[in-house]
Design an enzyme around this catalytic site. Structure first.
Site, PDB file in Angstrom:
ATOM      1  NE  ARG A 124      -4.414  -1.541   1.144  1.00  0.00           N
ATOM      2  CZ  ARG A 124      -5.652  -1.273   1.581  1.00  0.00           C
ATOM      3  NH1 ARG A 124      -5.991  -0.768   2.734  1.00  0.00           N
ATOM      4  NH2 ARG A 124      -6.661  -1.961   0.984  1.00  0.00           N
ATOM      5  CD  GLN A 129      -3.214   5.876  -3.755  1.00  0.00           C
ATOM      6  OE1 GLN A 129      -3.512   6.635  -4.678  1.00  0.00           O
ATOM      7  NE2 GLN A 129      -3.058   6.202  -2.458  1.00  0.00           N
ATOM      8  CG  ASP A 132      -4.827  -1.500  -2.990  1.00  0.00           C
ATOM      9  OD1 ASP A 132      -5.094  -2.786  -2.791  1.00  0.00           O
ATOM     10  OD2 ASP A 132      -4.741  -0.718  -2.298  1.00  0.00           O
ATOM     11  CB  SER A 135      -8.220  -0.188  -2.924  1.00  0.00           C
ATOM     12  OG  SER A 135      -7.284  -0.276  -1.831  1.00  0.00           O
ATOM     13  CE1 TYR A 230      -6.507  -3.805   4.825  1.00  0.00           C
ATOM     14  CE2 TYR A 230      -4.137  -3.935   4.644  1.00  0.00           C
ATOM     15  CZ  TYR A 230      -5.276  -4.104   4.218  1.00  0.00           C
ATOM     16  OH  TYR A 230      -5.240  -4.501   2.839  1.00  0.00           O
TER      17      TYR A 230
END
Length: 518
Positions: A124, A129, A132, A135, A230
């Site tokens: 992450r 991104q 990812d 996500s 997280y």
């Protein structure tokens, strides 16, 4: 010859997604690859074989024939043993692997010599991104959670006043304000519900409130921000206060959506059965952590059940309920990953183990298990900062305030200078000079004593001052018989003040546009 990228049909029950769409096939071909897709691979996502053929892919019906040509295998679900046996040694497999839970799978992939990248293992980082997939899928899951709740809820989400009577808006509580939680907030608000959200990470408060929801906050000085974005495990005292908050909210809300989950760990039990009993009959709980046991004690993974008059939706992998959208997002994540694997765009992939993103995603390389990856440099730097002793702050010499005698002396000198100037100058000059000095003093007091947070509102004041300057300079420019120096200074003053006014209005317009809804 370029590597052949192959996309087999998903064989896991309930998996409706496909690892490539016609659009992503075109992008893979631009990277120098040839692409082959198994027939009917995209049928659940409404992508026909003809669409893949038009995009430049070859369509092959037989699984063995397809995988025998593989240089790179793109999948969604974790591969089965039968699929692994058909993948050639030295090929690259990219799919969900879940290495922490599948040690036997890693060993088999290593024995077969299949280089493997796990989509759930993408670090992450900001630059990662675009790859990812967690996500991307969480975003869809959050949206679908609200749709599932609306499907089982017996009323409108939005409030209405009709001839038949008044309908109150639904009240929704969302536990966990990560990607899925924020997507759920946006969807529920769009449907007109009153939305409340809770998260152990205090940084989530601003995000929740920016989307128009109420942030439920405990009077606790403990932050739940953990590594990788997280939440971390909280103290017993915090959990006790958290449970009490949920119990109180259950008496008011109609729908609860839970998203609390840390990959590789069982889902924490946040909604106890006694809380379910507190909910009004007809209420709905959607448990997005059902795949790992669920956040609710009454959740049955993979099923929709009713207990104590409350409908509990424990469907797993909600992203599969929007297969077309999920496939589009997941395939784009794969395209971005392959773009990094193929920097020369020549169809020759290279797993650069010096790249933090590729190293983090790689779980098997050249017959060796490379999971878990080493800590990221950012994490190492943070650990080093924590362990290093804090440098002593330099001692700044204290500024001694001016004494009363010094202040009196300053004003006496200034007054004497003004008197001397008045003796040798015209009354008009003295009048203008006094106004000039007072303007400097007032402007200094206004500007330098304002907080930095108020500098943008201050533009209105500076624009007003600039407007006064423009009026004065225009009067000088319109004067008759003025000297050339006065006219030149008046013109320069008008120009500079106009620049300040126009610039101030432009910046203010840009600031207001940030808060304007389309």
């Amino acid at each position: 010859m370029p590597f052949q990228v192959v996309i087999p049909r998903e064989t896991v029950a309930g998996e409706t997604r496909v690892a490539a769409t016609p659009d992503s096939v075109k992008k893979l071909i631009k990277l120098g690859y040839t692409v082959a897709v198994q027939s009917n691979a995209g049928q659940h996502a409404n992508f026909a074989d003809e669409d893949y053929t038009s995009a430049g892919a070859e369509v092959i019906a037989d699984t063995a024939e397809l995988l025998a040509k593989a240089g790179i295998v793109l999948k969604v679900a974790t591969p089965t043993d039968a699929e692994i046996d058909l993948i050639p040694s030295g090929a690259i497999l990219i799919s969900y692997i879940w290495p922490a839970q599948n040690e036997a799978l890693l060993k088999k992939l290593a024995e077969r010599g299949i280089n493997t990248l796990g989509m759930e293992s993408i670090p992450r980082l900001s630059r990662a991104q675009k790859m990812d997939a967690l996500s991307s899928m969480s975003n869809i899951s959050g949206y679908r959670a609200v749709i599932e709740a609306a499907n089982h809820f017996g009323r409108f989400f939005t409030g209405q006043i009709t001839a038949a009577g008044k309908v109150p808006p639904a009240k929704v509580m969302i536990v966990g304000a990560g990607v899925a939680g924020l997507a759920a907030i946006g969807t529920a608000k769009g449907l007109g519900a009153i939305v409340r959200a809770f998260d152990t990470r205090l940084a989530a408060k601003e995000q929740v409130e920016s989307m128009g929801a109420e942030f439920l906050e405990l009077e606790f000085e403990e932050d739940g921000s953990g590594e990788g974005g997280y939440a971390k495990v909280m103290s017993d005292e915090f959990i006790k206060a958290e449970m009490e908050l949920f119990r109180q909210q259950a008496e008011e809300v109609d729908i609860i959506i839970t998203t609390a989950l840390i990959p590789g760990r069982p889902a924490p039990k946040l909604i106890l059965e006694e809380v379910v009993k507190t909910l009004k009959p007809g209420s709905v709980i959607v448990d997005l952590a059902a795949e790992q046991g669920g956040n609710c004690e009454c959740t049955v993974p993979g099923e929709v059940v009713t207990k104590h008059g409350v409908t509990i939706v424990g469907l797993t992998n909600l992203a599969t309920h929007a297969p077309a959208q999920a496939s589009q997002l997941y395939s784009q994540n794969l395209v971005h990953l392959l773009t990094d694997l193929t920097p020369e765009k020549d169809g020759e992939p290279f797993i650069n183990m010096d790249d933090e993103v590729l190293r983090g995603a790689t779980v098997v390389k050249d017959g060796e298990i490379t999971f878990p990856p080493p800590p990221l440099k950012s994490q190492q730097d943070a650990s080093a900062k924590k362990s290093a002793p804090a440098p002593e702050a330099p001692v700044k010499p204290e500024k001694k305030p001016m004494s009363g005698k010094a202040i009196a002396g300053f004003w006496a000198i200034a007054f004497a200078a003004m008197l001397g100037l008045g003796q040798v100058s015209s009354p008009e000059f003295v009048q203008h000079f006094v106004v000039f000095v007072l303007s400097i003093f007032i402007g200094w007091q206004v500007i330098w004593n304002v907080s930095h947070a108020l500098h943008t509102p201050l533009m209105a004041v500076t624009n007003a001052i600039s407007g006064i300057v423009i009026l004065g300079t225009l009067l000088q420019l319109g004067g008759v018989g003025g000297s050339g120096l006065i006219l030149a200074l008046a013109f320069i003053g008008t120009l500079v003040a106009m620049i300040n006014v126009v610039g101030g209005f432009y910046v203010t317009h840009r600031m207001l546009a940030m808060f304007r809804k389309d």
